[in-house]
Design a protein around this motif. Structure first.
Motif, mmCIF file in Angstrom:
data_model
loop_
_atom_site.group_PDB
_atom_site.id
_atom_site.type_symbol
_atom_site.label_atom_id
_atom_site.label_comp_id
_atom_site.label_asym_id
_atom_site.label_seq_id
_atom_site.Cartn_x
_atom_site.Cartn_y
_atom_site.Cartn_z
ATOM 1 N N PRO A 1 12.945 -10.516 7.911
ATOM 2 C CA PRO A 1 13.508 -10.110 9.202
ATOM 3 C C PRO A 1 14.838 -9.414 9.039
ATOM 4 N N ARG A 2 15.040 -8.425 9.860
ATOM 5 C CA ARG A 2 16.332 -7.768 9.865
ATOM 6 C C ARG A 2 16.911 -7.845 11.256
ATOM 7 N N THR A 3 18.166 -7.760 11.375
ATOM 8 C CA THR A 3 18.833 -7.963 12.662
ATOM 9 C C THR A 3 19.203 -6.638 13.290
ATOM 10 N N GLU A 4 18.896 -6.527 14.594
ATOM 11 C CA GLU A 4 19.247 -5.329 15.356
ATOM 12 C C GLU A 4 20.502 -5.585 16.185
ATOM 13 N N ALA A 5 21.240 -6.612 15.848
ATOM 14 C CA ALA A 5 22.318 -7.082 16.720
ATOM 15 C C ALA A 5 23.349 -6.019 17.042
ATOM 16 N N ASN B 1 8.683 -4.355 17.305
ATOM 17 C CA ASN B 1 7.868 -5.431 16.729
ATOM 18 C C ASN B 1 8.788 -6.581 16.354
ATOM 19 N N TYR B 2 8.782 -7.623 17.164
ATOM 20 C CA TYR B 2 9.713 -8.729 16.946
ATOM 21 C C TYR B 2 9.058 -9.904 16.224
ATOM 22 N N ASP B 3 7.982 -9.556 15.487
ATOM 23 C CA ASP B 3 7.459 -10.474 14.483
ATOM 24 C C ASP B 3 8.148 -10.224 13.147
ATOM 25 N N ILE B 4 8.786 -9.058 13.002
ATOM 26 C CA ILE B 4 9.437 -8.708 11.740
ATOM 27 C C ILE B 4 10.911 -8.363 11.911
ATOM 28 N N ALA B 5 11.412 -8.403 13.126
ATOM 29 C CA ALA B 5 12.821 -8.065 13.360
ATOM 30 C C ALA B 5 13.391 -8.952 14.458
ATOM 31 N N GLN B 6 14.672 -9.198 14.372
ATOM 32 C CA GLN B 6 15.363 -9.976 15.392
ATOM 33 C C GLN B 6 15.672 -9.084 16.603
ATOM 34 N N PRO B 7 15.468 -9.583 17.823
ATOM 35 C CA PRO B 7 15.905 -8.815 18.996
ATOM 36 C C PRO B 7 17.423 -8.769 19.050
ATOM 37 N N SER B 8 17.964 -7.680 19.547
ATOM 38 C CA SER B 8 19.414 -7.549 19.635
ATOM 39 C C SER B 8 19.959 -8.438 20.752
ATOM 40 N N PRO B 9 21.225 -8.842 20.676
ATOM 41 C CA PRO B 9 21.830 -9.599 21.775
ATOM 42 C C PRO B 9 21.742 -8.853 23.105
ATOM 43 N N ALA B 10 21.873 -7.518 23.059
ATOM 44 C CA ALA B 10 21.788 -6.732 24.298
ATOM 45 C C ALA B 10 20.410 -6.852 24.931
ATOM 46 N N MET B 11 19.367 -6.892 24.105
ATOM 47 C CA MET B 11 18.004 -7.043 24.614
ATOM 48 C C MET B 11 17.801 -8.419 25.235
ATOM 49 N N VAL B 12 18.246 -9.454 24.571
ATOM 50 C CA VAL B 12 18.103 -10.817 25.086
ATOM 51 C C VAL B 12 18.838 -10.958 26.419
ATOM 52 N N ALA C 1 0.194 -13.334 18.804
ATOM 53 C CA ALA C 1 1.540 -13.540 18.263
ATOM 54 C C ALA C 1 2.611 -13.020 19.197
ATOM 55 N N CYS C 2 2.226 -12.273 20.208
ATOM 56 C CA CYS C 2 3.167 -11.679 21.171
ATOM 57 C C CYS C 2 3.982 -12.765 21.869
ATOM 58 N N PRO C 3 5.271 -12.619 21.994
ATOM 59 C CA PRO C 3 6.130 -11.450 21.744
ATOM 60 C C PRO C 3 6.772 -11.421 20.351
ATOM 61 N N GLY C 4 6.098 -11.928 19.348
ATOM 62 C CA GLY C 4 6.677 -11.968 18.007
ATOM 63 C C GLY C 4 7.507 -13.227 17.802
ATOM 64 N N ARG C 5 7.515 -13.735 16.579
ATOM 65 C CA ARG C 5 8.159 -15.041 16.340
ATOM 66 C C ARG C 5 9.654 -15.029 16.609
ATOM 67 N N TYR C 6 10.327 -13.910 16.350
ATOM 68 C CA TYR C 6 11.780 -13.883 16.531
ATOM 69 C C TYR C 6 12.177 -13.742 18.000
ATOM 70 N N GLU D 1 -5.764 -8.412 11.595
ATOM 71 C CA GLU D 1 -4.794 -9.065 10.725
ATOM 72 C C GLU D 1 -3.623 -8.112 10.531
ATOM 73 N N ILE D 2 -2.424 -8.637 10.618
ATOM 74 C CA ILE D 2 -1.237 -7.824 10.365
ATOM 75 C C ILE D 2 -0.796 -8.087 8.940
ATOM 76 N N VAL D 3 -0.454 -7.033 8.217
ATOM 77 C CA VAL D 3 -0.044 -7.222 6.833
ATOM 78 C C VAL D 3 1.224 -8.042 6.766
ATOM 79 N N ALA D 4 1.465 -8.660 5.615
ATOM 80 C CA ALA D 4 2.624 -9.537 5.471
ATOM 81 C C ALA D 4 3.893 -8.801 5.856
ATOM 82 N N PRO D 5 4.678 -9.369 6.794
ATOM 83 C CA PRO D 5 5.868 -8.668 7.278
ATOM 84 C C PRO D 5 7.004 -8.720 6.281
ATOM 85 N N PRO D 6 7.854 -7.723 6.293
ATOM 86 C CA PRO D 6 9.046 -7.782 5.450
ATOM 87 C C PRO D 6 10.013 -8.832 5.969
#
Length: 697
Positions: free
Chosen positions: A42-46, A363-374, A417-422, A35-40
């Motif tokens: 989401p924050r953006t790495e854009a 960990n992209y269950d708690i953070a947004q992937p950056s546009p550069a990554m996408v 959950a991989c690759p994370g919801r975001y 179980e993963i603890v409740a995530p904070p």
């Protein structure tokens, strides 16, 4: 190489202190869930950008191999008596079990506390993980593993360490036979101490449970460099077919990739004998479930930590992923074996042989992937899929055991959950971007350019002299001039227009002996000639009635044969370049037909297709299903009984659809049957005066 599996985690910081451990061994074996603890929020790495090094620019990398150090600490079981023995510290120990698991089964946290490590010192930019004994089955939802770190005397909060069964090498593979189960690797960074705890529903720990502590080592004399692998300048001829090279050239994305040497891979750590190749019918998006706030300079150490954990703790032969990408959009070479080749990784259980994977660091269950990554995902997937004739936009690719889109998330085929919801939410964008980068790419139908011809040709043999001639084609869909190859096939009862069988850029022919059934390869030579024949195999194909050259069915960049022995099933015979072919396996149950036509990429899904001609002239399409087989059977036209020859000639008209040529048995007039979305439903005049020739596509 260690015989234990594991998977790892990430972490936050602040809170609590504790001290010592526990003893008392507990019984072995039991199931586990994570179980993963409740995530904070989401924050953006854009806006994340590496200092001095965006994707494709200069970055600080390793100048020589770096040897990580792995320390493994046994995790001893915990009992209630053991907790009471801690006296006043028992209260603090009980607090360790209070993290919410999100489910009610299994009793209180204190009852479920199964294993607890003493605080362990770590060094460098550390990575940690937990493994247990090979062969111990632990279901995902039976154990919870958590980690916390201490820095400058302050403990962080407990953070869940991801564990799921369906990431790693296939159990039936040699690599899987030596692998150990465990958690994902978790990058904890520069901290002082690490502590791990495990809770199980049964209150007992899996046998052989160990905490792995990885020091990735320090880069000595690190230097600023460009990515070492420039896919726009790669020479692909040694690893792919000429057609694959052309396909890659037509893709607009030419990603630049940092090599294994640039992240400091120590090649002595991998198991060289386990390297093997499969096919590529699609790609999977993963994430490493590591911390997100890393710097550009820390990335090589993070990858080395994953590499060391996968090889030294999990017992894998190499790092599991084929590629990795960081939050700055930089792509890194993963598993050894060549970025252009279909290297079998250890990333998506049950799907490794027919797909590659790129994992996003973070960990992209708690953070947004950056546009550069996408964007990096789009570029890499467009280019890599093109090498294997796969449209990034394809929604129907046969990958190992089911149909899937060409680009998928790990969760599409596993309980994870991989690759994370975001990041998972970005997969439609990745598909669209990869398709856009492939906008000038289209897998071409199999066109044989025998003896240096720049256009598709038809092979014709004079029935009286047995002399071989080539009939050229024009863009208007008519025949051009006919020329002599200077070669005779006096004893052949079948000639196959085999495409570039040996990968030298010239079209080749294959003949079957009427007396022995043996196959000979005639390689194309300069000046429109053919080289001396080479025996392809000592296997007789005298009883194969539907033998045809069908293009690259197996996805390895080489043309293949397909045939059906009398009374047997349709079989694939994978091409092996100038040395002939190897093996042979069932591609479809027996098909009733009088001839097989390899028509190339008729339906545009990236897998070569076949058309079977029945005795009544009906043409039936059997699409390639990706792994080297055929599916279905759809009527797409007719070439009636009045035709004595019907051959596949590739795309004559330039509309990216395969065409057929048929000859009337009585008048000997040749007709073009152009391919269309609706099948082969029309005809137009192609050539006259070919009555004395046998024709081969």
């Amino acid at each position: 190489m260690a015989q234990n599996r594991s998977r790892f985690v990430l972490l936050c910081q602040q809170t609590l202190a504790f001290g010592v451990v526990v003893a008392i061994a507990a019984p072995a074996a039991n199931l586990v869930t994570l179980e993963i603890v409740a995530p904070p929020q989401p924050r953006t790495e854009a806006r994340a950008q590496p200092t001095g090094g965006a994707a494709g620019t200069v970055s600080v990398v390793a100048s020589r191999p770096v040897r990580p150090q792995v320390r493994r600490v046994p995790l001893r079981g915990v009992s209630k008596a053991g907790l009471r023995a801690l006296g006043g510290r028992g209260v603090a120990a009980a607090r360790l079990t209070s993290a919410s698991t999100g489910r009610s089964a299994g009793g209180s946290g204190a009852d479920r506390l199964t294993a607890l490590s003493a605080p362990q010192p770590v060094h460098g930019l550390a990575t940690v993980g937990v493994t247990w004994a090979h062969g111990v089955q632990v279901p995902d939802r039976a154990i919870t593993i958590s980690v916390r770190t201490q820095r400058s005397g302050t403990w962080s909060a407990w953070t869940g360490v991801p564990y799921h069964e369906d990431e790693g090498p296939d159990p039936t593979s040699a690599e899987g036979g030596a692998a150990a189960p465990g958690t994902d690797p978790v990058y904890v960074g520069a901290v002082d101490d690490v502590q791990v705890k495990a809770l199980t529903d049964t209150g007992t720990a899996p046998a052989g449970m160990k905490l792995s502590l990885v020091d990735p080592g320090r880069q000595v004399a690190a230097r600023a460099e460009q990515p070492a692998i420039d896919t726009g300048r790669l020479s692909l001829s040694a690893t792919t077919s000429t057609e694959a090279s052309r396909a890659a050239a037509r893709v607009t994305a030419k990603p630049r990739i940092f090599s294994r040497a640039q992240w400091g891979a120590d090649e002595r750590m991998r198991e060289r004998s386990a390297l093997h190749y499969g096919e590529v019918h699609g790609g999977f998006v993963h994430h490493t479930v590591n911390a997100n706030g890393y710097t550009a300079a820390q990335v090589p150490a993070i990858i080395r930590g994953i590499y060391a954990y996968h090889t030294q703790s999990r017992g894998w032969s190499d790092i599991g992923y084929n590629f990795l990408v960081d939050r700055f959009g930089r792509i890194w070479e993963g598993r050894y074996g060549g970025v252009t080749r279909p290297v079998v990784g250890a990333h998506t259980l049950g799907y490794n042989d027919d797909a590659f994977a790129m994992s996003a660091i973070g960990n992209y269950d708690i953070a947004q992937p950056s546009p550069a990554m996408v964007d990096a995902f789009g570029r890499l997937f467009a280019w890599k899929l093109s090498l294997h004739g796969v449209f990034a936009s394809s929604r129907r690719q046969w990958i190992s055991r089911r149909y899937l889109p060409a680009i998928d998330g790990h969760r599409d085929v596993g309980q994870t959950a991989c690759p994370g919801r975001y990041l998972y939410a970005q997969i439609p964008t990745i598909r669209a971007r990869a398709a856009r980068y492939q906008r000038s790419f289209a897998p071409r139908v199999r066109t044989t350019r025998v003896a240096g011809s720049s256009r598709p040709v038809i092979v014709a043999r004079d029935r009286r002299t047995r002399q071989v001639w080539l009939v050229s084609t024009r863009p208007d869909g008519t025949a051009g001039r006919i020329r002599n190859t200077g070669t005779r096939f006096p004893h052949a009862n079948l000639v196959l227009n085999a495409g570039d069988w040996d990968g030298d850029g010239r079209g080749d022919l294959i003949t079957r002996s009427a007396r022995t059934g043996l196959l000979n390869l005639y390689r194309g030579a300069a000046g429109g000639q053919l080289r001396a024949p080479v025996l392809m195999s000592r296997t007789s194909f005298g009883r194969d009635r539907l033998l045809a050259a069908v293009g690259d069915m197996t996805g390895d960049g080489r043309p293949d044969l397909m045939g059906q022995p009398v009374g047997g099933a349709m079989r694939i015979f994978p091409g092996n370049g100038a040395t002939g072919f190897h093996g042979g396996y069932v591609a479809h149950s027996a098909i009733s037909a009088i001839s097989q036509l390899g028509v190339g990429f008729y339906n545009g899904d990236g897998s070569p297709d076949s058309v079977l001609r029945r005795s009544d002239g009906t043409l039936v399409l059997y699409p390639g299903n990706g792994p080297g087989g055929l599916t279905g059977g759809t009527r797409i036209g007719s070439a009636g009984r009045n035709y004595d020859w019907v051959v596949s000639v590739g795309d004559i008209t330039g509309d990216r659809r395969p065409d057929l040529v048929a000859r009337a048995a009585v008048t000997h007039r040749m007709w073009l049957l152009p391919g269309s979305r609706d099948g082969f439903v029309s005809r137009r005049s192609f050539r006259t005066g070919m009555g004395r020739f046998d024709l081969f596509g």
